[in-house]
Design a protein around this motif. Structure first.
Motif, PDB file in Angstrom:
ATOM      1  N   ASN A 130      51.184  46.620  36.774  1.00 41.51           N
ATOM      2  CA  ASN A 130      50.650  45.221  37.352  1.00 41.51           C
ATOM      3  C   ASN A 130      51.386  45.013  38.634  1.00 41.51           C
ATOM      4  O   ASN A 130      51.025  44.547  39.542  1.00 41.51           O
ATOM      5  CB  ASN A 130      51.071  44.226  36.350  1.00 41.51           C
ATOM      6  CG  ASN A 130      50.223  44.091  35.039  1.00 41.51           C
ATOM      7  OD1 ASN A 130      50.683  44.891  34.393  1.00 41.51           O
ATOM      8  ND2 ASN A 130      49.213  43.264  35.043  1.00 41.51           N
ATOM      9  N   TYR A 174      38.161  45.453  40.753  1.00 41.56           N
ATOM     10  CA  TYR A 174      39.422  45.319  39.446  1.00 41.56           C
ATOM     11  C   TYR A 174      38.910  44.274  38.631  1.00 41.56           C
ATOM     12  O   TYR A 174      38.805  44.489  37.309  1.00 41.56           O
ATOM     13  CB  TYR A 174      40.573  45.277  40.076  1.00 41.56           C
ATOM     14  CG  TYR A 174      41.538  45.107  39.004  1.00 41.56           C
ATOM     15  CD1 TYR A 174      41.874  46.312  38.189  1.00 41.56           C
ATOM     16  CD2 TYR A 174      42.469  43.700  38.883  1.00 41.56           C
ATOM     17  CE1 TYR A 174      42.937  46.160  37.029  1.00 41.56           C
ATOM     18  CE2 TYR A 174      43.267  43.684  37.980  1.00 41.56           C
ATOM     19  CZ  TYR A 174      43.441  44.703  36.817  1.00 41.56           C
ATOM     20  OH  TYR A 174      44.587  44.763  35.814  1.00 41.56           O
ATOM     21  N   LEU A 175      38.751  42.972  39.159  1.00 43.85           N
ATOM     22  CA  LEU A 175      38.344  41.719  38.139  1.00 43.85           C
ATOM     23  C   LEU A 175      37.094  42.047  37.451  1.00 43.85           C
ATOM     24  O   LEU A 175      36.957  41.691  36.170  1.00 43.85           O
ATOM     25  CB  LEU A 175      38.572  40.625  38.959  1.00 43.85           C
ATOM     26  CG  LEU A 175      39.750  40.214  39.667  1.00 43.85           C
ATOM     27  CD1 LEU A 175      39.413  38.775  40.491  1.00 43.85           C
ATOM     28  CD2 LEU A 175      40.868  39.883  38.569  1.00 43.85           C
ATOM     29  N   VAL A 228      37.658  44.570  34.551  1.00 48.20           N
ATOM     30  CA  VAL A 228      38.381  44.144  33.463  1.00 48.20           C
ATOM     31  C   VAL A 228      37.275  43.446  32.648  1.00 48.20           C
ATOM     32  O   VAL A 228      37.452  43.522  31.280  1.00 48.20           O
ATOM     33  CB  VAL A 228      39.611  43.551  34.044  1.00 48.20           C
ATOM     34  CG1 VAL A 228      40.267  42.449  32.617  1.00 48.20           C
ATOM     35  CG2 VAL A 228      40.541  44.251  34.795  1.00 48.20           C
ATOM     36  N   ALA A 262      42.825  49.502  35.653  1.00 44.85           N
ATOM     37  CA  ALA A 262      42.374  48.613  34.682  1.00 44.85           C
ATOM     38  C   ALA A 262      42.744  49.268  33.188  1.00 44.85           C
ATOM     39  O   ALA A 262      43.211  48.744  32.338  1.00 44.85           O
ATOM     40  CB  ALA A 262      41.025  48.227  34.504  1.00 44.85           C
ATOM     41  N   THR A 288      46.769  49.130  33.111  1.00 43.62           N
ATOM     42  CA  THR A 288      47.466  48.131  32.938  1.00 43.62           C
ATOM     43  C   THR A 288      46.993  47.494  31.639  1.00 43.62           C
ATOM     44  O   THR A 288      47.822  46.503  30.978  1.00 43.62           O
ATOM     45  CB  THR A 288      46.933  46.987  34.143  1.00 43.62           C
ATOM     46  OG1 THR A 288      45.600  46.989  34.071  1.00 43.62           O
ATOM     47  CG2 THR A 288      47.394  47.480  35.391  1.00 43.62           C
ATOM     48  N   ASN A 321      47.208  39.225  31.158  1.00 45.06           N
ATOM     49  CA  ASN A 321      47.508  40.510  31.897  1.00 45.06           C
ATOM     50  C   ASN A 321      46.933  40.499  33.451  1.00 45.06           C
ATOM     51  O   ASN A 321      47.824  40.840  34.341  1.00 45.06           O
ATOM     52  CB  ASN A 321      47.005  41.805  31.147  1.00 45.06           C
ATOM     53  CG  ASN A 321      47.046  42.989  32.036  1.00 45.06           C
ATOM     54  OD1 ASN A 321      48.262  43.839  32.042  1.00 45.06           O
ATOM     55  ND2 ASN A 321      46.049  43.714  32.347  1.00 45.06           N
ATOM     56  N   THR A 322      45.916  40.015  33.404  1.00 51.99           N
ATOM     57  CA  THR A 322      45.279  40.086  34.666  1.00 51.99           C
ATOM     58  C   THR A 322      45.784  38.947  35.559  1.00 51.99           C
ATOM     59  O   THR A 322      46.121  39.338  36.868  1.00 51.99           O
ATOM     60  CB  THR A 322      43.618  39.969  34.751  1.00 51.99           C
ATOM     61  OG1 THR A 322      43.029  40.722  33.968  1.00 51.99           O
ATOM     62  CG2 THR A 322      42.902  39.946  36.144  1.00 51.99           C
ATOM     63  N   SER A 343      49.018  40.414  37.284  1.00 52.38           N
ATOM     64  CA  SER A 343      48.564  41.260  38.569  1.00 52.38           C
ATOM     65  C   SER A 343      48.169  40.267  39.660  1.00 52.38           C
ATOM     66  O   SER A 343      48.711  40.858  40.679  1.00 52.38           O
ATOM     67  CB  SER A 343      47.462  42.132  38.134  1.00 52.38           C
ATOM     68  OG  SER A 343      47.704  43.125  37.010  1.00 52.38           O
TER      69      SER A 343
END
Length: 447
Positions: free
Chosen positions: A30, A50-51, A54, A223, A226, A258-259, A262
Motif C-alpha cells: 500500500n 485499481y479501484l 479491487v 490488487a 495488497t 485496505n483500499t 492505499s
C-alpha cells in the motif's frame, strides 16, 4: 499426526479477524509499492483501474479463498486434502512457496523502512537521500536489519493467534490509520499539495483508453499483492473463522479498509513529491526512500514528519509480514508434532537465509518482486478460482453460512457463476499478459 486430531485456535472476536486480515492486506504494497505503481502507470488513471479491479475482481476472489479456508479449517496445502480433492493440493503448495519468496525479500524492504524510521530522528539521509539509499539498500547492514525485522515478526507469530497476532493488529491497524490521517493534514499545508492532488485524483480517461492493456495487469498485480491473494494468507486466516460469520460482509470491510489505506498513503506521498518537484514513478522501488525521503528532508518539521511517516510504513510492513509467516507456521503445526514457538523460529531462520541474496543485491530483490507479483500471485488466484468455481461442489453452501440464506439463494448462486466465468476470464487474461511481459523482462536481463 492425523489432520482430524489437530486442535486449531479461533479468532476471539470478529473485529480481531477483520483487523488481522486488514493488517495482512495493509502493508508495504500500500505504501511502498503503490506510489511508484501510480507514478509509472499514469497517475489517477492507474488509481481508477485499481479501484475498479479491487471492487469487481478482488473482493469476489477474496471470497474464493475464504471458502477454501473456512470449509477446510486447514492451512493452504492440507485444505484440499480435507475437502476431498488432494490432487489439487499443488495450489496450496504454490501459495506457500509464493508467500515464502515474498516474505524473504519483503523483510529486506521492511528492514530499509525500519532503518529510515530511526535515521529520520538524526537526519542521516537528509543531505542526499538517493546516495543514502544506495549505501543502505544492499550489503551487510541491510542483512542486519533484515534479521532484526524477522526476529520481531517471529516473536509476534510465536505468541499465537489470540495472544500474538490478534492482540498486535488491534493496536497496529488503528495506530496506522490515525498516523496517516495526521500526515495527510500536514501534507495539505505544503506548497505542492494542489498539484499533487490533481495528479493523483484527476484521471485522464484518454490515458486509460490508450494504455489499458498495460495499466490493467499492473492494477491487477497491485490488487492481488495488497489484498494478500494467491499466497495462502486468506485461506489460512479464514481457517480460524467460525461458521456464523458472514464472509461477504467481512470480505467487503477488509477490502474497503485496505483500499482506504492505499488512497490515504497517496494523499501523503504525492503532495510531498510535488512540493520539491520530484517526478512520481521515476525512482522505481526506491521511490519511497530516495524520492519521498528526499522530499521529507526539505519540508518543515522534517525529522518528526520522517519519523512518523516511516513509522507508519514499519507498522504496515509488520502487520503483513506476520500474516505471511503464519501461513508457513500453520502448515508446520498442522502436519508435524512441533510446537508453535519452535516452528516459528525454524521457519523464520530459513526465510532469513533465503532473503540474504535480496539484501545483498537490489537487482535480485526486484526480480523476486516481479516474478511473484506478475506471475505467481495471479497464477495462484487463477487456479483457486477454477477449483472453487468448477471443482468443489459446496462453494455456494459455504458462502451462504452466516448470511441467513442457503446454497440456492440469489447471492451465493450469482457469486458462484460470477467466479466461474467473468473472474476466471479476467484473471486468465491478466496472467497471460503478465507472463508475456515477465518473459520479455527476463530475456532482456539474461541477454
Amino acid at each position: 499426526m492425523a489432520l482430524e486430531e489437530v486442535t486449531r485456535e479461533k479468532w476471539a472476536t470478529r473485529l480481531g479477524f477483520i483487523l488481522a486480515a486488514v493488517g495482512s492486506a495493509v502493508g508495504l504494497g500500500n505504501i511502498w509499492r503503490f506510489p511508484f505503481q501510480v507514478g509509472q502507470e499514469g497517475g489517477a488513471a492507474f488509481l481508477v483501474m485499481y479501484l475498479l479491479f479491487v471492487a469487481i475482481i478482488g473482493i469476489p476472489a477474496m471470497l474464493v479463498e475464504f471458502v477454501v479456508g473456512r470449509s477446510s479449517e486447514r492451512n493452504p496445502i492440507n485444505a484440499f486434502d480435507r475437502l476431498g480433492h488432494g490432487e489439487w493440493r499443488f495450489i496450496g503448495i504454490l501459495g506457500v512457496i509464493t508467500g515464502f519468496l515474498i516474505l524473504s525479500y519483503y523483510s529486506v524492504v521492511a528492514g530499509w523502512v525500519t532503518r529510515y524510521t530511526f535515521a529520520s530522528l538524526t537526519g542521516a539521509y537528509f543531505g542526499e537521500a538517493g546516495a543514502y539509499f544506495g549505501q543502505i539498500s544492499a550489503g551487510p547492514a541491510a542483512v542486519g536489519f533484515h534479521a532484526l525485522f524477522m526476529v520481531v515478526t517471529a516473536v509476534i507469530v510465536a505468541a499465537g493467534i489470540q495472544k500474538g497476532i490478534e492482540m498486535a493488529v488491534k493496536v497496529m491497524v488503528p495506530a496506522l490509520l490515525v498516523l496517516l490521517v495526521g500526515l495527510i493534514a500536514y501534507a495539505f499545508t505544503l506548497e505542492g499539495a494542489a498539484q499533487g492532488y490533481e495528479y493523483y485524483l484527476s484521471p485522464d480517461f484518454g490515458v486509460i483508453a490508450a494504455n489499458w492493456t498495460s495499466i490493467l495487469p499492473a492494477a491487477a498485480g497491485q490488487a492481488f499483492f495488497t489484498l494478500s491473494l494467491g499466497m495462502g494468507v486468506m485461506i489460512t486466516y479464514a481457517s480460524y473463522i467460525d461458521e456464523d460469520r458472514n464472509l461477504g460482509v467481512d470480505g467487503g470491510w477488509i477490502a474497503f479498509l485496505n483500499t482506504l489505506v492505499s488512497i490515504l498513503a497517496g494523499l501523503v506521498v504525492f503532495p510531498v513529491l510535488f512540493t520539491i518537484g520530484t517526478e512520481p514513478g521515476s525512482g522505481g522501488p526506491g521511490e519511497l526512500f530516495a524520492g519521498v525521503g528526499g522530499a521529507i528532508a526539505q519540508v518543515p518539521g522534517s525529522r518528526l514528519v520522517g519519523f512518523l511517516f516511516f513509522g507508519v510504513v514499519t507498522i504496515a510492513a509488520l502487520s503483513s509480514a506476520i500474516s505471511i509467516l503464519e501461513v508457513l507456521v500453520s502448515y508446520a503445526i498442522d502436519n508435524y508434532s512441533i510446537e508453535r514457538p519452535t516452528a516459528t523460529a525454524v521457519i523464520s531462520a530459513i526465510v532469513f537465509v533465503v532473503g540474504i541474496p535480496s539484501a545483498m543485491s537490489t537487482d535480485v530483490l526486484t526480480l523476486f518482486d516481479a516474478t511473484t507479483a506478475q506471475l505467481l500471485l495471479p497464477l495462484g488466484v487463477f487456479l483457486t478460482v477454477i477449483f472453487v468455481g468448477w471443482v468443489y461442489q459446496d462453494s455456494a453452501k459455504e458462502l451462504a453460512k452466516g448470511t441467513g440464506s442457503d446454497a440456492s439463494g440469489t447471492l451465493p448462486v450469482l457469486w458462484l457463476w460470477y467466479v466461474r466465468i467473468p473472474i476466471l476470464i479476467v484473471v486468465g487474461f491478466v496472467l497471460v499478459i503478465n507472463a508475456t511481459e515477465l518473459y520479455g523482462t527476463l530475456t532482456d536481463m539474461l541477454l
